[in-house]
Motif scaffolding. Structure first.
Motif, short mmCIF file in Angstrom:
data_model
loop_
_atom_site.label_atom_id
_atom_site.label_comp_id
_atom_site.label_asym_id
_atom_site.label_seq_id
_atom_site.Cartn_x
_atom_site.Cartn_y
_atom_site.Cartn_z
N ASP A 62 0.81 -1.22 0.00
CA ASP A 62 0.00 0.00 0.00
C ASP A 62 0.84 1.28 0.00
N CYS A 63 2.14 1.12 0.26
CA CYS A 63 3.02 2.30 0.20
C CYS A 63 3.49 2.58 -1.23
N ALA A 64 3.36 1.59 -2.10
CA ALA A 64 3.82 1.75 -3.50
C ALA A 64 5.22 2.38 -3.56
N PHE A 65 6.13 1.84 -2.75
CA PHE A 65 7.49 2.40 -2.70
C PHE A 65 8.18 2.27 -4.05
N PRO A 66 8.70 3.35 -4.60
CA PRO A 66 9.37 3.26 -5.90
C PRO A 66 10.58 2.32 -5.90
N LEU A 67 11.26 2.19 -4.76
CA LEU A 67 12.49 1.39 -4.73
C LEU A 67 12.26 -0.07 -4.36
N LEU A 68 11.02 -0.42 -3.99
CA LEU A 68 10.78 -1.79 -3.54
C LEU A 68 10.47 -2.69 -4.73
N ASN A 69 11.44 -3.55 -5.04
CA ASN A 69 11.34 -4.38 -6.24
C ASN A 69 10.51 -5.63 -5.99
N SER A 70 10.66 -6.25 -4.80
CA SER A 70 9.86 -7.44 -4.49
C SER A 70 9.82 -7.64 -2.98
N VAL A 71 8.76 -8.35 -2.53
CA VAL A 71 8.61 -8.70 -1.11
C VAL A 71 8.27 -10.18 -1.06
N HIS A 72 9.04 -10.93 -0.27
CA HIS A 72 8.82 -12.37 -0.22
C HIS A 72 8.69 -12.81 1.24
N PRO A 73 7.46 -13.04 1.73
CA PRO A 73 7.29 -13.51 3.10
C PRO A 73 7.44 -15.03 3.18
N THR A 74 8.07 -15.50 4.26
CA THR A 74 8.26 -16.95 4.39
C THR A 74 8.53 -17.33 5.84
N CYS A 75 8.25 -18.60 6.17
CA CYS A 75 8.68 -19.11 7.48
C CYS A 75 9.74 -20.20 7.29
N ASP A 76 10.24 -20.33 6.06
CA ASP A 76 11.27 -21.33 5.76
C ASP A 76 12.61 -20.59 5.65
N ILE A 77 13.52 -20.87 6.58
CA ILE A 77 14.74 -20.05 6.60
C ILE A 77 15.64 -20.28 5.38
N ASP A 78 15.64 -21.51 4.85
CA ASP A 78 16.45 -21.72 3.63
C ASP A 78 15.93 -20.85 2.50
N ASP A 79 14.62 -20.82 2.36
CA ASP A 79 13.99 -19.97 1.35
C ASP A 79 14.27 -18.49 1.67
N GLY A 80 14.12 -18.14 2.93
CA GLY A 80 14.23 -16.74 3.34
C GLY A 80 15.60 -16.13 3.07
N PHE A 81 16.65 -16.95 3.25
CA PHE A 81 18.00 -16.39 3.09
C PHE A 81 18.55 -16.58 1.68
N THR A 82 17.73 -17.09 0.77
CA THR A 82 18.24 -17.34 -0.59
C THR A 82 18.66 -16.05 -1.29
N GLY A 83 19.92 -16.01 -1.67
CA GLY A 83 20.43 -14.89 -2.48
C GLY A 83 20.57 -13.58 -1.73
N VAL A 84 20.54 -13.60 -0.38
CA VAL A 84 20.54 -12.30 0.31
C VAL A 84 21.94 -11.70 0.40
N ASN A 85 21.99 -10.38 0.22
CA ASN A 85 23.24 -9.62 0.35
C ASN A 85 23.40 -9.11 1.78
N TRP A 86 22.29 -8.83 2.42
CA TRP A 86 22.29 -8.41 3.82
C TRP A 86 21.26 -9.25 4.57
N ALA A 87 21.65 -9.78 5.74
CA ALA A 87 20.70 -10.49 6.61
C ALA A 87 20.62 -9.72 7.92
#
Ligand SMILES: NC(=O)C1=CN([C@@H]2O[C@H](COP(=O)(O)OP(=O)(O)OC[C@H]3O[C@@H](n4cnc5c(N)ncnc54)[C@H](O)[C@@H]3O)[C@@H](O)[C@H]2O)C=CC1
Ligand SMILES: O=C([O-])CC(=O)C(=O)O
Length: 331
Positions: A62-87
Motif C-alpha cells: 500500500d506504500c507503492a514504494f518506488p524502490l521496492l522491487n519485491s517482497v517475499h514472506p516466508t517461514c522457511d529459513i532456507d527460502d528466506g535467506f536465498t540470495g541475500v546480500n544483507w541479513a
C-alpha cells in the motif's frame, strides 16, 4: 539504467522492530534513493506470526514504494535467506521487566545456529549479517560459528543504539545538537557492562571533556544511563525499544556501506582480532572506520586506567556468555 536490486532478509519481520524497520529499508534509508531492494521477510512457523506478516506485506504494497522491487514472506529459513546480500537478524524474544539481556541466551541462542547454517547454505557470496536480537553479541557469535565458510569480517552485532544514546546524553549535557558529538565509542557488549567512552568522544571537534567539566556526571550517571537505557525504556513503555532500535539498524548498515567521515568513527560489534588486548574471536564493539566495503578497527585510541577497567569488565562478561553457550552446545 537502474541498478540491480540489493536483497535484504529481515527475521522477526512481523515484530515491533520489523514494523519500524521494513518501511525505512523500502523507502531507501539504507542504500540510497537510487538503489532498488528486494525484501525477504522471515517469521516463525506460527499461524499468528505469519498472519501478522501478511498484514505487514499488505501495508508495504500500500506504500507503492518506488524502490521496492519485491517482497517475499516466508517461514522457511532456507527460502528466506536465498540470495541475500544483507541479513538483518532481528527475530527473537525481547526481555521483559527485571531481566538482563543475557537471561535470553538459552531462549534465543538456539535460533542463531539454524540461521547461521541457512545463511551459509543459501545467501549471496557477498552476504553481510547484522544481529539485532538479544543478547546480540553472543547470538552473532553463535551464528558466525555455525557458518564457518563465511569470512568473520561479514558479521556484525548492533551497538549503534548505544552510540546514539550516548551522543544524545552528551549533547544534552553540553547544550549542543547531537550532530556536534563525534568519535563516540561503545566498547564491548550490548549490555549493562558496555562502556560508552566519553574520554575519546568529541564535541564540535574538541574533547567532550572540554565542554563537559562535570567528571562525576561523566563517570557515573552518564555511563549508567547509557548502560541501562534499554531497561528504562522497557519500564516506561512496557515494551522494549523498537523504533530507536530500527533506526539504529538503519544507521549501522548506512555507516558500513559508505566511507566513514574524515576523523570520525562508528561503533559496532565485530569479531575481535586481538586489538586492544581483547580476546580474539569474541564479538566485541570497537571504534570502526570503513571505506564502504572494507572496515578496520581504529587503532591507537587512548585507553587510560579508568577505561581499561571498564573494557575488561565488559570483555569478562562476553567471555562468560561464550562459556554459557559453549555449555549449551551452541558453539
Ligand atoms: N541490539 C539492540 O540494540 C536491540 C535489540 N533488541 C532485540 O531485538 C529483538 C526483537 O525485538 P522486538 O521486535 O521488539 O520483539 P517482538 O517480540 O516484537 O518481535 C520479534 C519477532 O520475532 C519473531 N521471531 C521469534 N523467533 C523467530 C525465529 N526463530 N525466526 C523468525 N522470527 C522469529 C516473533 O514471531 C516476533 O514477530 C529482541 O531480542 C530485542 O531484545 C531490541 C532493541 C535494541
Ligand atoms: O534493553 C533491551 O532489552 C532492548 C535493547 O536491547 C535496548 O533497548 O537496548
Amino acid at each position: 539504467m537502474s541498478k540491480a536490486p540489493i536483497t535484504v532478509a529481515v527475521t522477526g519481520a512481523a515484530g515491533q522492530i520489523g514494523y519500524s524497520l521494513l518501511f525505512r529499508i523500502a523507502s531507501g534509508a539504507l542504500f540510497g534513493a537510487d538503489q532498488p531492494v528486494n525484501l525477504r521477510l522471515i517469521e516463525r512457523n506460527d499461524e499468528k506470526a505469519m498472519k501478522g506478516l501478511t498484514g505487514v506485506c499488505m501495508e508495504l504494497d500500500d506504500c507503492a514504494f518506488p524502490l521496492l522491487n519485491s517482497v517475499h514472506p516466508t517461514c522457511d529459513i532456507d527460502d528466506g535467506f536465498t540470495g541475500v546480500n544483507w541479513a538483518l537478524l532481528v527475530g527473537s524474544v525481547p526481555r521483559g521487566p527485571g531481566m538482563e539481556r543475557k537471561d535470553l541466551l538459552s531462549i534465543n541462542g538456539k535460533i542463531f545456529t539454524g540461521q547461521g547454517q541457512a545463511i551459509e547454505k543459501n545467501a549471496a557470496s557477498d552476504v553481510r549479517v547484522l544481529v539485532v536480537g538479544n543478547p546480540c553479541n553472543t547470538n552473532c557469535l553463535i551464528a558466525m560459528n555455525s557458518a564457518k565458510s563465511i569470512p568473520t569480517d561479514r558479521w556484525f552485532a548492533m551497538t549503534r543504539l548505544d552510540e546514539n544514546r550516548a551522543k544524545s546524553q552528551l549533547a544534552a549535557k553540553a547544550g549542543v545538537h547531537s550532530t556536534a558529538v563525534t568519535n563516540m565509542t561503545i566498547w564491548g557488549n550490548h549490555s549493562a557492562t558496555q562502556y560508552p567512552d566519553f574520554f575519546n568522544a568529541k564535541i564540535n571537534g574538541k574533547p567532550a571533556t572540554d565542554s563537559i567539566s562535570d567528571t562525576e556526571w561523566l563517570q557515573g550517571p552518564f555511563i549508567s544511563t547509557v548502560q541501562k537505557r534499554g531497561a528504562a525504556i522497557i519500564e516506561a513503555r512496557g515494551l522494549s525499544s523498537a523504533a530507536s532500535a530500527a533506526n539504529a539498524a538503519c544507521d549501522t548498515v548506512y555507516s558500513l556501506t559508505r566511507p566513514t567521515p574524515a576523523s570520525d568513527w562508528t561503533s559496532v560489534a565485530v569479531c575481535s582480532d586481538g586489538s586492544y588486548g581483547i580476546e580474539k574471536g569474541l564479538m566485541f564493539s570497537f571504534p570502526i572506520r570503513t571505506d564502504g566495503s572494507k572496515w578496520e578497527i581504529v587503532q591507537d585510541v587512548p585507553v587510560n586506567e579508568f577505561s581499561q577497567a571498564k573494557i575488561k569488565a565488559t570483555e569478562d562478561e562476553l567471555k562468560e556468555e561464550r562459556a554459557a553457550v559453549t555449555e549449551l552446545g551452541l558453539i
